[in-house]
Design an enzyme around this catalytic site. Structure first.
Site, short mmCIF file in Angstrom:
data_model
loop_
_atom_site.label_atom_id
_atom_site.label_comp_id
_atom_site.label_asym_id
_atom_site.label_seq_id
_atom_site.Cartn_x
_atom_site.Cartn_y
_atom_site.Cartn_z
N HIS A 127 -75.32 18.32 17.22
CA HIS A 127 -75.21 19.31 18.08
C HIS A 127 -76.38 19.27 19.27
CE1 HIS A 127 -73.12 21.44 14.53
NE2 HIS A 127 -72.41 21.03 15.15
N CYS A 156 -82.82 19.97 38.82
CA CYS A 156 -82.85 18.46 38.54
C CYS A 156 -83.69 17.95 39.67
CB CYS A 156 -81.10 17.91 38.69
SG CYS A 156 -81.19 16.16 38.48
C1 BV8 Z 1 -65.57 21.68 18.86
C2 BV8 Z 1 -75.94 24.59 18.74
C3 BV8 Z 1 -63.99 20.57 19.77
C4 BV8 Z 1 -76.22 25.75 19.46
C5 BV8 Z 1 -74.08 24.91 17.03
C6 BV8 Z 1 -62.21 28.47 19.11
C7 BV8 Z 1 -62.53 27.49 20.36
C8 BV8 Z 1 -63.24 26.46 20.32
C9 BV8 Z 1 -63.73 25.87 19.10
C10 BV8 Z 1 -63.72 26.47 18.02
C11 BV8 Z 1 -62.85 27.91 18.24
N1 BV8 Z 1 -62.59 28.15 16.82
C12 BV8 Z 1 -63.49 27.17 15.87
C13 BV8 Z 1 -63.91 26.47 16.65
C14 BV8 Z 1 -64.42 25.15 16.32
C15 BV8 Z 1 -65.93 25.58 16.35
C16 BV8 Z 1 -66.31 25.99 14.99
O1 BV8 Z 1 -66.28 25.42 14.05
N2 BV8 Z 1 -66.64 27.54 15.15
C17 BV8 Z 1 -66.72 28.07 13.71
C18 BV8 Z 1 -67.95 29.35 13.66
C19 BV8 Z 1 -65.60 28.56 13.04
N3 BV8 Z 1 -66.62 24.39 16.60
C20 BV8 Z 1 -67.10 23.95 17.80
O2 BV8 Z 1 -66.94 24.76 18.68
C21 BV8 Z 1 -67.73 22.52 17.97
N4 BV8 Z 1 -66.75 22.05 19.23
O3 BV8 Z 1 -64.90 22.11 18.13
O4 BV8 Z 1 -65.24 20.84 19.90
C22 BV8 Z 1 -62.99 21.94 20.94
C23 BV8 Z 1 -63.56 21.72 22.04
C24 BV8 Z 1 -63.24 22.83 22.96
C25 BV8 Z 1 -62.08 23.49 22.35
C26 BV8 Z 1 -61.79 23.38 21.00
C27 BV8 Z 1 -62.21 22.37 20.17
C28 BV8 Z 1 -69.25 22.66 18.31
C29 BV8 Z 1 -69.97 23.32 17.21
C30 BV8 Z 1 -71.38 23.28 17.72
C31 BV8 Z 1 -71.98 24.66 17.85
N5 BV8 Z 1 -73.56 24.48 18.09
N6 BV8 Z 1 -75.49 24.76 17.33
C32 BV8 Z 1 -77.26 26.49 18.64
O5 BV8 Z 1 -78.15 26.04 17.71
O6 BV8 Z 1 -77.39 27.81 19.02
S1 BV8 Z 1 -73.74 25.27 15.42
C33 BV8 Z 1 -74.70 26.22 14.90
O7 BV8 Z 1 -74.11 26.30 13.51
C34 BV8 Z 1 -75.90 25.41 14.30
O8 BV8 Z 1 -75.90 24.03 14.99
C35 BV8 Z 1 -75.99 25.15 12.94
O9 BV8 Z 1 -76.60 24.18 12.51
C36 BV8 Z 1 -74.42 25.42 12.73
C37 BV8 Z 1 -74.04 25.28 11.16
O10 BV8 Z 1 -74.75 26.33 10.57
P1 BV8 Z 1 -75.59 25.72 9.29
O11 BV8 Z 1 -76.54 24.72 9.80
O12 BV8 Z 1 -74.76 25.72 8.31
O13 BV8 Z 1 -76.55 27.14 9.27
P2 BV8 Z 1 -76.04 28.64 8.41
O14 BV8 Z 1 -77.21 29.44 8.81
O15 BV8 Z 1 -74.67 28.75 8.61
O16 BV8 Z 1 -76.28 28.26 7.07
C38 BV8 Z 1 -77.70 27.78 6.46
C39 BV8 Z 1 -77.30 27.50 4.80
O17 BV8 Z 1 -78.75 27.05 4.33
C40 BV8 Z 1 -76.87 28.74 3.85
O18 BV8 Z 1 -75.74 28.26 3.17
C41 BV8 Z 1 -77.82 29.16 3.15
O19 BV8 Z 1 -77.79 29.39 1.89
C42 BV8 Z 1 -78.95 27.76 3.11
N7 BV8 Z 1 -80.21 27.86 2.84
C43 BV8 Z 1 -81.40 28.69 2.97
N8 BV8 Z 1 -82.27 28.29 2.84
C44 BV8 Z 1 -82.53 27.22 2.41
C45 BV8 Z 1 -81.06 26.83 2.23
N9 BV8 Z 1 -80.62 25.56 1.75
C46 BV8 Z 1 -81.63 24.99 1.29
N10 BV8 Z 1 -82.72 25.24 1.27
C47 BV8 Z 1 -83.19 26.35 1.69
N11 BV8 Z 1 -84.52 26.79 1.45
ZN ZN Z 2 -78.92 16.09 38.68
#
Ligand code: BV8
Ligand code: ZN
Length: 249
Positions: A127, A156
């Site tokens: 990401h 830029c």
């Molecule tokens: C894509 C950067 C092809 C930004 C991030 C509609 C239109 C378009 C796309 C979609 C759509 N519907 C669905 C999609 C696909 C979409 C998607 O998956 N959506 C989800 C919400 C359903 N994906 C995309 O859009 C991706 N691109 O599909 O391209 C495409 C292109 C165009 C059109 C169609 C398709 C791009 C996804 C990337 C988004 N950017 N990050 C930013 O950071 O602000 S994602 C974001 O969520 C972060 O990167 C993060 O890493 C990621 C996942 O979250 P997690 O890392 O899992 O974090 P979370 O808080 O959720 O969970 C933490 C976990 O840790 C918990 O389980 C907790 O219990 C645990 N925890 C807590 N403490 C601890 C621990 N574990 C261990 N130790 C601890 N101490």
């Molecule tokens: Zn440029």
């Protein structure tokens, strides 16, 4: 954590696999940075919101067009939180594994750069990275250190175009080759650790499914169960910074 609980947590199977493995894949999410003080996005019943906007909205491709200064403000806020934070024992343990396994792949969904700060090399950042920016027009890349902080939207140096954070937003494609490299690693690994991710974001969440498909042993490290837990051979219910150091050769 009392030693008896520590040792009981790691099964004999996993201990043996960990000793014998060569090809290991680690997929991390926001939870691996939680003990460094980086807020997670979900889990614990909360979901990240910023100025009333759910983070999936402010971190979306649509927002870039709608309000680029707001997107910069959001990532400047995230970077300001990060600047005083350090890697935790989970990051440093994973970094130490690159000298223990002949073929270790680290795939992260995180944009915080803490794996690299802990010494991990060749990190596959699905990401992007919040410490980099890129030009909309000519694709030039910049380190945030090289940019002034007083412009709402930096320009830029080469072409004068607007810059954007070099981060993959919702609705955007992943960096060319990043997912392919991660999928290749998943196809060849023997042991796959899924650390600190709620596994709701695709295509990142499909990496463990690919590893499963190739017969790898899947181990989840998370204080909560996730939608991936049933796919895993073992779920180590705990904090990454406490659990990962228990895995020693
Ligand atoms: C894509 C950067 C092809 C930004 C991030 C509609 C239109 C378009 C796309 C979609 C759509 N519907 C669905 C999609 C696909 C979409 C998607 O998956 N959506 C989800 C919400 C359903 N994906 C995309 O859009 C991706 N691109 O599909 O391209 C495409 C292109 C165009 C059109 C169609 C398709 C791009 C996804 C990337 C988004 N950017 N990050 C930013 O950071 O602000 S994602 C974001 O969520 C972060 O990167 C993060 O890493 C990621 C996942 O979250 P997690 O890392 O899992 O974090 P979370 O808080 O959720 O969970 C933490 C976990 O840790 C918990 O389980 C907790 O219990 C645990 N925890 C807590 N403490 C601890 C621990 N574990 C261990 N130790 C601890 N101490
Ligand atoms: Zn440029």
């Amino acid at each position: 954590m009392p030693p008896a609980v520590e040792q009981a947590m790691i099964s004999k199977t996993l201990r043996e696999l960990f000793l014998a493995a060569n090809r290991v894949l680690v997929l991390t999410g926001a939870g691996v940075s939680a003990e460094s003080g980086v807020p997670t996005f979900r889990g614990g019943g909360q979901s990240a919101v910023w100025k009333g906007l759910p983070f999936e909205v402010i971190s979306s491709a649509a927002m870039l067009e709608r309000d680029l200064p707001a997107v910069w403000e959001w990532f400047n806020y995230r970077r300001n939180l990060l600047v005083q934070l350090r890697p935790n024992a989970a990051h440093t343990t994973i970094a130490s594994w690159q000298d223990r396994f002949s073929d270790l792949s680290l795939v992260t969904q995180n944009i915080d750069g803490l794996h690299q700060a802990a010494g991990s090399r060749d990190v596959i950042e699905l990401h992007g990275n919040v410490w980099r920016a890129r030009c909309f027009d000519c694709d030039a890349r910049y380190s945030l250190d090289d940019l002034s902080r007083d412009e709402a939207v930096p320009s830029c140096f080469d072409c004068g175009g607007n810059l954007r954070p070099d981060v993959v937003l919702f609705g955007e494609m992943l960096p060319p080759g990043a997912f392919e490299r991660a999928a290749d690693a998943a196809q060849r690994c023997e042991l796959c650790f899924i650390v600190g991710t709620s596994a709701v974001v695709y295509p990142a969440a499909s990496i463990p499914e690919i590893a499963r498909g190739n017969g790898a042993y899947l181990v989840e490290v998370n204080p909560e169960r996730t939608q991936l837990s049933d796919l895993c051979d073992e779920v180590l219910m705990g904090k990454a910074g406490e659990v990962l150091p228990l895995l020693r050769r």
